[in-house]
Enzyme design. Structure first.
Site, PDB file in Angstrom:
ATOM      1  CB  ILE A  14      99.631  74.766  51.585  1.00  0.00           C
ATOM      2  CG1 ILE A  14     100.371  75.104  50.017  1.00  0.00           C
ATOM      3  CG2 ILE A  14      99.589  76.049  52.316  1.00  0.00           C
ATOM      4  CD1 ILE A  14      99.615  76.242  49.147  1.00  0.00           C
ATOM      5  NE  ARG A  15      99.462  76.435  58.474  1.00  0.00           N
ATOM      6  CZ  ARG A  15      99.830  75.988  59.700  1.00  0.00           C
ATOM      7  NH1 ARG A  15     101.148  76.010  60.054  1.00  0.00           N
ATOM      8  NH2 ARG A  15      98.796  76.014  60.774  1.00  0.00           N
ATOM      9  N   GLY A  27      91.714  77.087  53.136  1.00  0.00           N
ATOM     10  CA  GLY A  27      91.898  78.341  53.892  1.00  0.00           C
ATOM     11  C   GLY A  27      92.130  77.677  55.258  1.00  0.00           C
ATOM     12  CD  GLU A  28      94.676  77.968  58.954  1.00  0.00           C
ATOM     13  OE1 GLU A  28      95.417  77.797  58.296  1.00  0.00           O
ATOM     14  OE2 GLU A  28      94.401  77.250  59.891  1.00  0.00           O
ATOM     15  CB  SER A  29      89.832  73.767  59.008  1.00  0.00           C
ATOM     16  OG  SER A  29      91.064  73.491  59.841  1.00  0.00           O
ATOM     17  NE  ARG A  68      92.780  72.051  61.681  1.00  0.00           N
ATOM     18  CZ  ARG A  68      92.955  73.171  62.615  1.00  0.00           C
ATOM     19  NH1 ARG A  68      92.607  72.956  63.796  1.00  0.00           N
ATOM     20  NH2 ARG A  68      93.267  74.377  62.366  1.00  0.00           N
ATOM     21  CB  CYS A 106      93.541  72.355  52.065  1.00  0.00           C
ATOM     22  SG  CYS A 106      94.601  72.567  53.236  1.00  0.00           S
ATOM     23  CG  HIS A 117      95.642  73.859  48.208  1.00  0.00           C
ATOM     24  ND1 HIS A 117      94.436  74.354  48.697  1.00  0.00           N
ATOM     25  CD2 HIS A 117      96.589  73.446  49.050  1.00  0.00           C
ATOM     26  CE1 HIS A 117      94.696  74.337  49.987  1.00  0.00           C
ATOM     27  NE2 HIS A 117      95.669  74.022  50.123  1.00  0.00           N
ATOM     28  CD  GLU A 140      92.684  75.467  45.811  1.00  0.00           C
ATOM     29  OE1 GLU A 140      92.513  74.107  45.391  1.00  0.00           O
ATOM     30  OE2 GLU A 140      93.087  75.774  46.774  1.00  0.00           O
TER      31      GLU A 140
END
Lengths: 334, 199
Positions: free
Chosen positions: B146-147, B56-58, B118, B89, B182, B184
């Site tokens: 992803i990023r 998600g967003e850290s 990051r 991530c 990821h 998942e």
């Protein structure tokens, strides 16, 4: 150096594009117009920012043609935060979208908040490496955008009003239609997919003056038969596999308070976009943090009550009935 | 392995439901009657045998975890019960003890001896999937980045499990597993099985 395996990355695959949207779930995307606002959004816990020249409330007030933001502003915002940056392109304006992809935006919002550029077609979003989010008022619009390659869907709501009624309307329209198709048989679903293709057919008939048959391309190179069939497949998957939209689904267009954000989550949204609601309020930072917390705790009334205290004035809202129909942003796109 | 495990997934933000369903698939595939719990409250930490911190967003995830008082019970459970933790991530970033940039924006758990960067590959345009070789996995693994962050450096007991060229993308230290990608988002559950074996 001994190389055991060759690095062969695949960019912009469906998994990568949809995966980006999945990482946004449970988050708040905030509209910002400069680097300073972007910092406030990031510090408040936004999962991404939407870089704009004007927030929707000001677009309404300013009038005229609303276009993609100045790439310089977008770039400044990209350079000032570590969270993803999204930006808006006009409906159908694939060159604005190409430019946004070129400057390194993470996701494009093909948005009715800007003035539509193409009266016939939305952007063919499959051609892009970065993912798109698109607005919808109902399941038909959502399914068409998904078929065109959108990786994420949001309600249109009525942007720049601070009035949640339209976002709720659109969320409920989608949910109730999904419920309805759960009991539809294949032939009914086929009929529905034909109905959902009407806007493509209409565009082609206007452009060519001819009646569309199965072999006529109705969107880019896709002929009518294959569009119908693929839309049928999307509906069938919604019915049999997902029981919801097959992509991440956010709420947008009128969210002004933590409770607004939480009600959209309780109605099944995966997250929210807040446009004018934050930086048109009395205390943007405090309100932004409260909305982030509301989305994370949408099912906890005690938390919602606590974080709603003393936020100062929310943005001044607008009654939808007082807006002339031709100024309704949600009517844009089809 | 504990016979009936309870796996907690931090339920703040990001790919939560994806972790729930892939972990459920994994439990089913090894006939483990265990359960997967979405963690929304610090009090739930006490009831789990393993923890997953999702992508998600850290910044968002770590700040809400920190403000809502999750770090203390997580660290306590790590120290007293050797709680196994998998971070993917954003979760990988949170497990690290040193961050290269944006030092104030992310609150770290400092569980693993590694330094993380990051968005190391760039923005979404540079996000990719590719086959990687994972230590002791017989076949290549299709990993989704992803990023994504990278693990710039490991030291102490932290061991490298996978690399892309010179970039570390998977590492393990005792009961902690960090991945910059990821698992998942794919149907390949080998990494989830590997994590289950750590419990």
């Amino acid at each position: 150096m001994k190389k055991l395996n060759i690095f062969e990355p695949k960019f912009g695959t469906e998994k990568i594009k949809k995966g980006f949207a999945q990482m946004q779930k449970g988050g708040v995307v905030m509209d910002v117009t400069n680097a300073e606002q972007a910092h406030i959004a990031e510090d408040s816990g936004a999962v991404a920012v939407m870089a704009l020249e004007r927030v929707p409330a000001d677009i309404r007030a300013y009038g005229g043609v609303a276009r993609m933001a100045d790439p310089h502003i977008i770039q400044e915002i990209i350079n000032s935060v570590s969270i993803p940056v999204m930006a808006k392109a006009r409906i159908g304006h694939f060159v604005e979208a190409q430019a946004l992809e070129a400057i390194g935006v993470d996701m494009i919002d093909e948005s009715e908040v800007l003035t539509p550029a193409d009266p016939f077609y939305h952007i063919d979003k499959r051609k892009f490496t970065i993912p798109f989010v698109c607005g919808c008022r109902n399941l038909g619009e959502a399914v068409r955008r998904i078929w065109e390659g959108a990786s994420m869907i949001r309600t249109k709501g009525e942007a720049g009003t601070g009035n949640i009624i339209e976002a709720i309307r659109h969320q409920r329209m989608v949910t109730s239609m999904i419920k309805k198709i759960e009991s539809m048989k294949n032939d009914e679903l086929k009929k529905l997919s034909e109905e959902y293709c009407k806007s493509y057919v209409n565009s082609v008939e206007i452009l060519t003056g001819k009646k569309v048959d199965d072999n006529i391309p109705v969107f880019e190179d896709y002929d009518y038969a294959s569009v119908k069939n693929e839309i049928f497949q999307i509906l069938k998957n919604i019915k049999e596999v997902y029981h919801r939209l097959p992509v991440v689904n956010f709420a947008a267009g009128g969210i002004a308070t933590p409770a607004d954000a939480a009600i959209m989550m309780q109605l099944g949204s995966d997250g929210v976009f807040v446009g004018s609601g934050i930086f048109k309020s009395a205390n943007p930072s405090k309100r932004a943090k409260a909305i982030v917390e509301a989305v994370a705790n949408y099912n906890k009334p005690d938390v919602i009550a606590e974080i709603s205290k003393n936020l100062g004035d929310a943005m001044v809202g607008m009654e939808i009935e007082n807006i002339p129909k031709e100024q309704l942003l949600q009517e844009r796109g089809w | 392995m504990v016979n009936k495990v309870s796996i907690g997934i931090i339920g703040i933000q990001g790919a939560i439901s994806e972790h729930v369903s892939s972990m459920n698939d994994t439990l089913e595939s090894v006939n483990n009657p265990g359960k997967v719990i979405v963690i929304k409250d610090p009090l739930q930490i006490d009831k789990i045998d393993a923890l997953i911190i999702p992508g998600g967003e850290s910044t968002t995830i770590s700040n809400i975890l920190f403000q809502s008082g999750f770090y203390k019970p997580i660290l306590k459970k790590i120290n007293e019960n050797n709680l196994p933790v998998m971070g993917t991530c954003a979760g990988c970033v949170i497990l690290a003890s040193v961050l290269i940039e944006n030092l104030e924006e992310v609150k770290l758990l400092s569980a693993m001896d590694m330094k993380v960067k990051r968005n190391a590959f760039g923005g979404q345009k540079e996000s990719f999937e590719c086959n990687i070789r994972i230590h002791r996995f017989l076949k290549p693994y299709n990993a989704i980045f992803i990023r994504a962050p990278i693990i710039e450096e490991v030291w102490g007991d932290c061991k490298i499990l996978a690399k892309i060229e010179n970039n570390i993308v998977m590492a393990r230290q005792d009961n902690f597993l960090a991945l910059s990608f990821h698992p998942e988002l794919t149907n390949d559950i080998r990494i989830q099985k590997y994590f289950l074996d750590m419990i």
